[in-house]
Design a protein around this motif. Structure first.
Motif, mmCIF file in Angstrom:
data_model
loop_
_atom_site.group_PDB
_atom_site.id
_atom_site.type_symbol
_atom_site.label_atom_id
_atom_site.label_comp_id
_atom_site.label_asym_id
_atom_site.label_seq_id
_atom_site.Cartn_x
_atom_site.Cartn_y
_atom_site.Cartn_z
ATOM 1 N N ALA A 14 2.167 -3.101 -31.407
ATOM 2 C CA ALA A 14 3.522 -3.354 -31.905
ATOM 3 C C ALA A 14 3.608 -4.591 -32.784
ATOM 4 C CB ALA A 14 4.492 -3.481 -30.726
ATOM 5 N N ARG A 15 2.694 -5.558 -32.594
ATOM 6 C CA ARG A 15 2.701 -6.797 -33.371
ATOM 7 C C ARG A 15 1.637 -6.711 -34.463
ATOM 8 N NH1 ARG A 15 4.499 -11.526 -30.435
ATOM 9 N NH2 ARG A 15 2.650 -12.623 -31.166
ATOM 10 N N SER A 74 -0.388 -14.020 -28.573
ATOM 11 C CA SER A 74 0.142 -13.786 -27.229
ATOM 12 C C SER A 74 -0.919 -13.048 -26.421
ATOM 13 C CB SER A 74 1.428 -12.959 -27.309
ATOM 14 O OG SER A 74 1.152 -11.672 -27.840
ATOM 15 N N ALA A 81 0.186 -8.425 -20.166
ATOM 16 C CA ALA A 81 0.887 -7.597 -21.150
ATOM 17 C C ALA A 81 1.559 -6.397 -20.496
ATOM 18 C CB ALA A 81 -0.097 -7.133 -22.225
ATOM 19 N N THR A 111 1.530 1.301 -25.949
ATOM 20 C CA THR A 111 1.754 1.220 -27.399
ATOM 21 C C THR A 111 2.133 -0.189 -27.840
ATOM 22 O OG1 THR A 111 4.092 1.857 -27.146
ATOM 23 C CG2 THR A 111 2.481 3.637 -27.477
ATOM 24 N N SER A 112 2.537 -1.032 -26.873
ATOM 25 C CA SER A 112 2.919 -2.404 -27.218
ATOM 26 C C SER A 112 1.737 -3.211 -27.750
ATOM 27 C CB SER A 112 3.520 -3.106 -26.000
ATOM 28 O OG SER A 112 2.589 -3.144 -24.928
ATOM 29 N N ASP A 123 3.750 -0.181 -20.994
ATOM 30 C CA ASP A 123 3.758 0.522 -22.274
ATOM 31 C C ASP A 123 2.514 0.144 -23.086
ATOM 32 O OD1 ASP A 123 4.331 1.841 -24.579
ATOM 33 O OD2 ASP A 123 5.972 0.513 -25.203
ATOM 34 N N ARG A 157 4.686 -7.474 -18.778
ATOM 35 C CA ARG A 157 5.735 -7.839 -19.718
ATOM 36 C C ARG A 157 6.408 -6.606 -20.318
ATOM 37 N NH1 ARG A 157 3.818 -11.638 -24.533
ATOM 38 N NH2 ARG A 157 3.038 -12.759 -22.697
ATOM 39 N N THR A 158 5.639 -5.533 -20.511
ATOM 40 C CA THR A 158 6.175 -4.358 -21.206
ATOM 41 C C THR A 158 6.436 -3.178 -20.286
ATOM 42 O OG1 THR A 158 3.935 -3.561 -21.703
ATOM 43 C CG2 THR A 158 4.980 -5.026 -23.314
ATOM 44 N N PHE A 178 -1.314 -9.957 -26.025
ATOM 45 C CA PHE A 178 -1.803 -8.780 -26.738
ATOM 46 C C PHE A 178 -2.958 -9.148 -27.665
ATOM 47 C CE2 PHE A 178 2.796 -8.291 -26.028
ATOM 48 C CZ PHE A 178 2.797 -7.158 -25.221
#
Length: 500
Positions: free
Chosen positions: A465-466, A140, A452, A461-462, A459, A455-456, A142
């Motif tokens: 996250a993945r 994605s 990104a 830290t996202s 944030d 979308r978040t 990220f």
């Protein structure tokens, strides 16, 4: 099976085969003339690809680059002047053999190792690319953000010379990538009221200016005269090659493996692959003292690596849309102009295009044997071609090529300005690869970061996250911290050693 046959049909037709033959001759000629690089040859070829279908266009670029990399060995052997940067690693070995009357033998080894390295890298590309594409389908914004940042970081850490200069060169490329309309606000950035810059900096004029025009300026700024040939070569091209292969076949495999691996790193390229392979071969050789005096081992290590590095650079280019070197950066631009998006979906379109590309790689390397042999026999003709005749013709190609993209005079000015800046950077030993990566990947980093964030909700830290995104992010941070970690490790070793 139907997809494979579609790919075969795309390549085995009169137009594509004719393009491969013509590109072979063009690549051999450009690579064999001192001062004309493989990237310059590809940059000059790009305007012609506008009038070709996708497969012939890519075939022309692949064939030209492979032939030019090998042909750079010819002036290196006879004149001690590497025709391309990828030939510089082992030019001393080839020239030393030539002074012993073994010029054609050295070139025969170069030719066979180049073909082997190119096919080895292609096989790795065929085996690895499909699996990587399946992983890349899960990416994605990220993951693509971190991958692009990793590519930009690699271009600094693996550059030859000062990392500070590599970083400044990278910033120049990123600056060029910011020209145009801001993706968030739609406000123009650095356009200076020029409507043609609203859509951003056109990639092709920049490449022509950065390589072709830069080389022209370097030629006219230099007052040194070309060396003359005083070497007699009555030896056979292939007579001793089987014996050398039987004795040093491990060097070919090791050099090809190193070249493919280094070539897959964004910003590395064939020249870095050749240097690293040469250094590794010298370190592991039982006759390392003979290096620099005309040692066949050094030639086999490095010449296998430079052509396998070309194939390796296509792995990130095709799978992720991240260029492995300056040549694949140009290819990505050509693919976009052909309406194709490099990335994992290129393996899933069902048109057989990817199989056609693989077949082009194999054909281009196989064509190198007969055409390379012919070039070796006619090598003195290439070397004695007057540069004062070639350079004005190349300048005309540069101007016409830059204008033909959009029929815009702005692109000519852009080419001239970038060429002048690139010349100033080159004179002061700034590497060009980071600037190219900055131009190509700068917008990738920005667009995926902003996507990104939207979308978040901002944030940060996202980005961790993945699982894949977190792994890439940690790899980038470790790469950034590696100089400090290495320095701390060496300090600790020195401190513990001083205790005893």
């Amino acid at each position: 099976m139907d997809i494979l046959m579609n790919g075969v049909g795309l390549v085995l037709n009169f137009e594509t085969l004719l393009v491969i033959l013509a590109a072979s001759l063009f690549g051999i000629f450009v690579g064999a003339v001192p001062g004309l690089t493989a990237t310059m040859a590809v940059a000059l070829l790009v305007p012609l690809t506008f009038y070709m279908d996708t497969i012939p266009a890519i075939a022309a670029i692949v064939t030209t680059s492979a032939m030019a990399i090998f042909a750079g060995d010819i002036p290196g052997t006879y004149l001690n002047i590497p025709g391309t940067p990828a030939s510089a690693a082992y030019v001393g070995e080839s020239y030393a053999l030539a002074k012993k009357g073994r010029a054609r033998e050295a070139l025969g080894i170069n030719l066979v190792c180049s073909v082997f390295g190119g096919i080895f890298g292609t096989i790795v590309l065929i085996v690895v690319a499909q699996s990587l594409a399946e992983v890349a389908l899960q990416f994605s914004a990220f993951e693509y953000f971190w991958l692009a940042v990793l590519g930009l970081s690699c271009s600094i850490f693996i550059s030859v010379g000062s990392r500070t200069k590599a970083f400044l060169s990278l910033l120049f490329g990123i600056l060029l990538s910011t020209v145009g309309l801001d993706m968030m606000s739609g406000a123009p950035r650095f356009t200076f009221g020029v409507p043609d810059l609203m859509a951003g900096i056109n990639f092709i004029p920049v490449m022509i200016g950065m390589f072709a025009l830069n080389e022209l300026m370097s030629y006219y700024a230099s007052k040194s005269e070309k060396k003359t040939i005083s070497i007699v070569d009555n030896d056979s091209v292939f007579h001793n090659v089987p014996g050398h292969i039987k004795r040093y076949w491990r060097n070919m495999i090791r050099g090809s493996s190193i070249g493919t691996l280094i070539g897959a790193l964004p910003g590395a390229g064939a020249d870095i692959a050749a240097w690293i392979s040469y250094g590794v071969g010298k370190g592991r050789s039982k006759e390392s003292a003979k290096y620099g005096t005309g040692n066949i081992e050094g030639i086999m290590d490095a010449s296998s690596a430079n052509n396998s590095g070309i194939s390796g650079a296509w792995v990130p280019a095709l799978v992720f849309g991240i260029p492995g070197d300056s040549i694949t950066a140009i290819v990505i631009g050509v693919l976009y102009m052909k309406g194709m998006n490099p990335g994992p979906t290129i393996f899933m379109d069902g048109s057989g295009l990817i199989y056609a590309l693989f077949m082009v790689f194999i054909l281009a390397n196989l064509m190198m044997l007969p055409i390379g042999y012919m070039a070796i026999r006619l090598s003195k003709f290439f070397i004695l071609t007057p540069s004062r005749v070639l350079m004005p013709i190349i300048l005309c190609f540069c101007i016409v090529g830059a204008f033909a993209i959009n029929n815009s005079v702005v692109d000519i000015w852009l080419m001239l300005i970038v060429g002048l800046v690139a010349y100033v950077l080159a004179v002061n030993d700034f590497p060009m690869a980071p600037a190219i990566l900055g131009l190509v990947l700068g917008s990738v980093v920005e667009n995926n970061f902003m996507s990104a964030m939207l979308r978040t909700g901002g944030d940060l830290t996202s980005f961790f996250a993945r699982p894949i995104s977190a792994g890439l992010g940690i790899a980038v941070i470790l790469l950034w911290c590696s100089p400090l970690l290495i320095k701390a490790y060496r300090y600790q070793q020195h401190k513990s050693g001083s205790v005893y």
